[in-house]
Scaffold this active site. Structure first.
Site, PDB file in Angstrom:
ATOM      1  CG  ASN A   6     -26.938  79.828 -45.756  1.00  0.00           C
ATOM      2  OD1 ASN A   6     -27.991  79.216 -45.673  1.00  0.00           O
ATOM      3  ND2 ASN A   6     -25.799  79.338 -45.267  1.00  0.00           N
ATOM      4  CD  GLU A   7     -26.312  78.254 -41.463  1.00  0.00           C
ATOM      5  OE1 GLU A   7     -25.215  77.670 -41.305  1.00  0.00           O
ATOM      6  OE2 GLU A   7     -27.410  77.714 -41.233  1.00  0.00           O
ATOM      7  CB  CYS A  28     -22.125  76.477 -46.192  1.00  0.00           C
ATOM      8  SG  CYS A  28     -22.620  76.577 -44.454  1.00  0.00           S
TER       9      CYS A  28
END
Length: 859
Positions: free
Chosen positions: A589-590, A459
């Site tokens: 990222n995700e 994150c």
């Protein structure tokens, strides 16, 4: 076992009886789509069904078939007033309100009401809001109309038109509003939603979906705490583990076990980064944390000393704030460190400060380390301070061991002095590097033998909003020229630990560097921060994407370019002339795999592939092991032929027990998998024997599939006690002590005992009950360098297993081996590896244990 057997029998009886109804089932039924509003609107879209629209039956209790993924966890991700519409083409469209403030509605589509496409949040009412959106369709024009109510900025009903729910017309005010919502009385209340007549098979699929989800949830919730009942009559087991000579050995990736570093839980400043002074550059602000300011962590030695923060003439524009101290009679300023400064007797410490005098007096700065009682435990002083900014560097020795010392700086004469970039480092950093890393923490990571390090975070990399995206160029060069920023985990990033230091750390570890950059969108959980929307905030504007892509290409040049290139020269100037030989880069990222993401990811991927074809791009498959982002992330990777894809999931121990074939099912012709973030999670988020053994079991299964899963890293890596935003973590620490978890020792064992080929084997137990069999894991691998055979065994049962190991097909017969065992009660948080001696023909596996040993190569 009895309880599970009874449950299976009941389920079997139910399915048989349920099947018998098929002969008399109707052709169609009615479904009611609604949201209960419970749990502050977080429970998503629900369904009920009826044959006559009078008597309604809930499909599960608050069972969710679609959840909102907009904005922050907790305060957002709400589904308010959903409206379900069936298009003439047979596609279901669902729209809903996000909140009472934002000028966007949410949309998702599905062919079967079970598998939903990625969500979109079109900004259609800037400055307004979108309440109770509904859909209408114009058969003549083939156009959909989305109508909503607004009571912010303007009042009334507004609408946009679209043919594909991707592009929309400008909003216009409307007066004729078709609202097909109805009220339906269910067993738990009266709700508003939409009613649809559907084929019976559609309803049947919804019922089966809910039943399957409930069954999976039951399996995943299995805990060792119930083993006393589940395995009440289970005696000690006997077993035989024999190599399967009929299946060829399978190659294992040499990058399988790695580390993922994210600046979360004070992992960088106050953690791995060895700087001992908090807020050294006076750059803290209320943007970092509402109660913080430029003097956080600083105080004065007496009330007569006056401190002021100035920005008029800084050392560098990126480091704007500095302190101006008006001191009298040898008074000064005090820094508390990160909850105290740990000082060791006899150790050397490097002090530095930028300073200039603003008065006619040219005094000296006296630097002291003091304990809690004010006793001096270390002291040094500068030469006389000049009128212009100058850096002063000194060393001092601690003459006592104190866990919570403070740094005091006093001016030897009355007057005003400016200071900035006040720094104190232990001389003994990891590999004794300047601006280095805390030796004990870095060594603990090194002991895992990670083959790669992913950085600077997940994150953190894509940031809390577009303006908070992590830009690597802000983190290199002289420390006073780096541009700090807010950390989305609720504190500050000085960037003293920047990209140069990350690359250097990887090199010191002998690990491949794997930097992760944002895919042109911020974290899907972002707040607004001045933008009309939260979440992905519509992504980096397309007119700015060229510059952003160039930044990523410049990063690769910084890592791999020779010293004659622009960015390679900057690396060389930092002290590393040779390239870092970057081979991998993560893009995203995700993320939510929205159209906004897809467009920007594709642009970045193609640019990197064109200019640096030897650098492998790692894509992303969202934050879960299933769902729309997982499906569409894989579809995008397959379409673009992305070589690696990053998967993330945090699941209860039961999931790892009941999904041991998860990667056996993967298509070997598609992208390889980087399992970038995973962990076993309990409700109290503790790291215990139970979670560690579940992770060990998973890694055994991953080793079997290491031809497709080429990289793994547990997450998160580090956490400072008292400053955690996420748990569990692999390594906890305070200012003086490193505290590895049980899970750490599992990762360490797999890292230190990695293999190059997997040897298939067959395990036969004296009890072949599935619940028993699933709780015994094994992995046999060969170390090509040493020739050793490495055996890993996991026992998640409450009984001992007497195991005979038959390796005769590769010429190994009964012998004594030196093993490492990690065992304890399920809730044990402090278990550590223990050395034991075992006989191959009689390996006794303790209850709740992990065992690893090497069999030296036969000479």
């Amino acid at each position: 076992m009895k309880k599970q057997l009874i449950y299976i029998c009941l389920l079997f009886f139910f399915l048989i009886r349920h099947t018998s109804l098929y002969a008399n089932e109707p052709d169609s039924a009615y479904i009611f789509a609604y949201s209960s509003g419970k749990n502050d609107h977080h429970n998503g879209l629900h369904f009920a069904w009826s044959l006559d629209k009078k008597k309604w039956n809930n499909i599960g209790a608050e069972a969710s078939f679609l959840r909102s993924d907009y904005g922050r966890w907790g305060s957002e991700k709400k589904m308010i007033d959903p409206f379900l519409f069936l298009s003439p083409t047979g596609t279901w469209h669902c729209v809903w309100s996000l909140n009472k403030e934002d000028g966007a509605f949410a949309h998702s589509a599905s062919r079967d009401l079970i598998q939903w496409e990625s969500q979109s949040y079109p900004l259609v009412s800037a400055g307004g809001n979108c309440l109770s959106p509904v859909i209408d369709y114009n058969k003549t024009t083939g156009t959909y109309q989305v109508v909503w109510k607004t009571d912010r900025s303007v009042q009334g009903y507004y609408a946009v038109e679209t043919k594909d729910f991707k592009t929309f017309s400008a909003a216009k005010k409307v007066t004729d509003v078709q609202n097909n919502k109805v009220e339906v009385r269910l067993v738990d209340g009266i709700y508003t939603g939409t009613v649809h007549k559907v084929a019976w098979q559609t309803l049947e699929n919804l019922l089966k979906k809910q039943q399957l989800d409930a069954y999976k949830a039951k399996l995943n919730s299995e805990r060792m705490a119930d083993d006393g009942y589940r395995f009440a009559d289970l005696p000690a087991l006997k077993g035989k583990l024999k190599l399967d000579e009929h299946i060829a050995e399978r190659k294992i990736s040499d990058l399988l076990i790695g580390a993922f570093f994210e600046d979360i839980n004070y992992a960088a400043d106050g953690g791995l980064y060895a700087e001992l002074i908090q807020n050294r550059g006076f750059e803290y602000s209320s943007m970092d944390r509402k109660e913080w300011n430029s003097l956080t962590a600083w105080s004065t030695t007496n009330s007569e000393t006056i401190l002021a923060i100035d920005t008029l003439s800084p050392i560098h524009k990126n480091n704007r704030h500095y302190v101006s101290m008006h001191a009298k009679n040898g008074a000064g300023i005090v820094n508390e460190g990160f909850g105290g400064i740990s000082i060791q007797k006899g150790e050397h410490y490097k002090f530095s400060v930028y300073a200039r005098t603003k008065s006619g007096q040219f005094g000296q700065l006296i630097i002291r380390l003091v304990d809690g009682k004010g006793n001096t435990i270390g002291e040094t002083k500068t030469k006389k301070i000049a009128k212009k900014w100058e850096q002063y560097k000194l060393e001092m020795i601690g003459n006592a061991t104190v866990p919570d010392a403070r740094l005091v700086i006093v001016y030897s004469t009355d007057g005003v002095i400016d200071m900035d970039m006040v720094s104190l480092f232990p001389k003994n950093t990891f590999r004794n590097r300047d601006n280095g890393l805390r030796a004990d923490l870095a060594t603990t990571i090194a002991d895992m033998k990670p083959r790669f390090v992913r950085f600077p975070g997940g994150c953190v990399a894509h940031g809390d909003g577009i303006d908070n995206i992590y830009h690597w160029k802000n983190t290199i060069g002289p420390l006073e020229q780096r541009k700090p920023q807010r950390n989305l985990w609720g504190y500050h990033q000085s960037f003293g630990l920047g990209y140069f230091e990350y690359f250097q750390f990887c090199e010191d570890l002998g690990a491949e560097p794997v930097p992760v950059v944002a895919a042109g969108v911020p974290c899907q959980n972002s707040g607004h921060h001045g933008h009309e929307l939260g979440g992905q905030q519509c992504g980096i504007p397309m007119e700015d994407m060229g510059d952003y892509i160039q930044d990523i290409l410049d990063l690769i040049e910084y890592a791999n370019g020779d010293s004659k290139t622009f960015w390679g020269k900057k690396r060389a100037e930092a002290g590393h002339v040779a390239p870092f030989n970057l081979k991998y880069i993560g893009i995203g990222n995700e993320d939510l795999i929205t159209d906004i993401f897809k467009e920007r990811f594709t642009m970045i991927y193609q640019a990197v592939k064109e200019k640096y074809p030897d650098v492998e791009v790692i894509g992303t498959a969202g934050p879960f092991y299933e769902g729309s982002d997982y499906v569409e992330g894989w579809e995008l990777a397959t379409k673009l032929e992305v070589p690696l894809i990053d998967e993330h999931y945090y699941n209860p121990p039961g999931w790892f027990i009941h999904n041991q074939d998860f990667y056996d099912r993967y298509d070997r012709k598609k992208a390889k998998v980087y399992l970038g973030e995973y962990a076993a999670h309990l409700s109290d988020r503790a790291s215990t024997i139970e979670t560690a053994l579940a992770e060990a079991l998973h890694l055994c299964n991953v080793e079997r599939n290491a031809d497709i899963v080429t990289m793994t890293s547990y997450a998160p890596l580090l956490a400072k006690e008292g400053n955690t935003q996420w748990s569990p973590d692999l390594i906890y620490f305070d200012n003086t002590t490193v505290k590895p978890t049980v899970g750490y020792y599992i990762q360490q064992a797999f890292g230190q005992h990695a293999g190059h080929t997997y040897l298939f084997s067959d395990l036969q137990l004296s009890n072949q009950d599935e619940a028993v069999r699933k709780r015994v894991g094994k992995s046999i691998v060969r170390d090509a360098k040493s020739g050793d055979i490495i055996v890993k065994l996991v026992n998640l049962l409450p009984v001992e297993i007497d195991l005979e190991l038959d390796l005769s097909t590769i010429g190994i017969t009964g012998q004594e081996v030196h093993a490492t065992v990690i065992s304890g009660a399920p809730a044990d948080r402090t278990a550590k590896p223990v050395a034991v001696t075992l006989q191959l023909e009689n390996c006794k596996l303790s209850p709740y244990s992990f065992t690893v040993f090497r069999i030296p190569a036969q000479k």
